[in-house]
Design a protein around this motif. Structure first.
Motif, mmCIF file in Angstrom:
data_model
loop_
_atom_site.group_PDB
_atom_site.id
_atom_site.type_symbol
_atom_site.label_atom_id
_atom_site.label_comp_id
_atom_site.label_asym_id
_atom_site.label_seq_id
_atom_site.Cartn_x
_atom_site.Cartn_y
_atom_site.Cartn_z
ATOM 1 N N ILE A 103 19.350 29.872 -7.831
ATOM 2 C CA ILE A 103 18.995 29.263 -6.552
ATOM 3 C C ILE A 103 20.026 29.689 -5.512
ATOM 4 N N PRO A 104 19.599 30.266 -4.401
ATOM 5 C CA PRO A 104 20.576 30.639 -3.358
ATOM 6 C C PRO A 104 21.238 29.389 -2.788
ATOM 7 N N THR A 105 22.531 29.468 -2.537
ATOM 8 C CA THR A 105 23.280 28.314 -2.045
ATOM 9 C C THR A 105 24.019 28.660 -0.752
ATOM 10 N N ARG A 106 24.255 27.654 0.041
ATOM 11 C CA ARG A 106 25.034 27.842 1.262
ATOM 12 C C ARG A 106 25.849 26.569 1.521
ATOM 13 N N VAL A 107 27.124 26.748 1.797
ATOM 14 C CA VAL A 107 28.034 25.633 2.074
ATOM 15 C C VAL A 107 28.341 25.594 3.571
ATOM 16 N N ILE A 108 28.228 24.400 4.163
ATOM 17 C CA ILE A 108 28.561 24.215 5.572
ATOM 18 C C ILE A 108 29.721 23.223 5.638
ATOM 19 N N HIS A 109 30.865 23.690 6.084
ATOM 20 C CA HIS A 109 32.108 22.921 6.019
ATOM 21 C C HIS A 109 32.238 21.920 7.165
#
Length: 294
Positions: A103-109
């Motif tokens: 699953i593609p993931t993306r983190v937003i800080h």
């Protein structure tokens, strides 16, 4: 896409614009609700984001992550985290699980107590290891945190102490009987934390946390603005003797000042001191800090 989005420290307006756009585009939005808390309720978040929010407790995040990740290959799913996504190992674990499922993931800080602790005037690059302090019980008094504090103390670096929160916890009896009955939420306060630190020092007797000569800074609701944020500095004994209301409402954190403290750090934090003369005296006589006479 699976998004894990930091919400910052205070309320619904602390989310970044990038995070807000990801939330509005998500098919499902979860709020991780046990490693930390915001200062507002879920309904205010839902009104601001214009999205229903599913509360994700410890059990869901740690043992039922497949439910959260379901469908994230074909639609956007967001997990909201108070502070920054990488402030707890739980969030690292769920990202690893998503990757294993391709699953593609993306983190937003976002801001977290790990960097907002600098509000007390101590420089972030002078901090050592962060430690967590859990509630002691009659039969459980873990003291491994003391060794980490001692390592920082030996190096002269500051220590950020994160205080325990208990949300949706079961009593030992209910847990043993398999009853889904949960205790009221509890948040460790500065007086409890300092009391536990001092009692541990009494047991260990290594001189790392001497009550009258250890400088510390109490932090409350950092990032909450002038109406909520509290910063109080003093020796451990002064913090213990202070009236509990001085520290404001939870969440609380504590910083132990390291021996390499800079004069500018002492001066800045001194503005929050219970007793400025005592603060400067200990900094000078015990910490060896050379301060201006003014």
């Amino acid at each position: 896409m699976f998004y894990i989005i930091g919400l910052g420290l205070s309320d619904e307006q602390d989310v970044t614009l990038r995070g807000l756009n990801a939330i509005k585009g998500a098919a499902r939005v979860y709020l991780e609700a046990y490693t930390s808390i915001l200062m507002i309720d879920k309904e205010r978040l839902e009104a601001f984001y214009e999205k229903p929010i599913i509360l994700a407790d410890r059990d869901m995040v740690e043992t039922q992550s497949d439910e959260i990740l379901a469908g994230a290959k074909t639609e956007d799913v967001a997990l909201l985290v108070v502070g920054d996504p990488f402030g707890a190992t739980t969030h690292t674990d769920i990202i690893l699980r998503a990757r294993k499922l391709s699953i593609p993931t993306r983190v937003i800080h976002n801001a977290s107590i790990m960097n907002a602790a600098g509000a007390c005037g101590l420089q972030l690059y002078n901090f050592g290891q962060t430690v967590s302090l859990v509630f002691f019980t009659e039969t459980w008094r873990p003291d491994s945190f003391y060794d980490r504090i001692k390592e920082n103390w030996t190096l002269g670096t500051h220590t950020l102490v994160l205080l325990d929160i208990k949300v949706k916890e079961q009593s030992e009896e209910n847990l043993a009987r398999g009853r889904k009955i949960f205790e009221p939420p509890r948040y460790m306060t500065i007086p409890t934390a300092v009391s536990q630190l001092i009692s541990t020092e009494e047991e260990r007797g290594e001189g790392v946390l001497s009550p009258s000569t250890t400088l510390a800074i109490a932090l409350s609701r950092v990032g909450g603005g002038v109406d909520h944020e509290r910063i109080v500095a003093g020796t451990l004994q002064e913090l213990l003797d202070a009236p509990p209301e001085m520290f404001g409402s939870p969440l609380h954190s504590l910083v132990l000042v390291g021996k390499r403290v800079h004069p500018l750090e002492v001066e800045y934090a001194g503005a929050y001191a219970i007793n400025v003369d005592s603060w400067r005296r200990v900094a000078t006589e015990v910490y060896g800090c050379v301060l201006d006479e003014a």
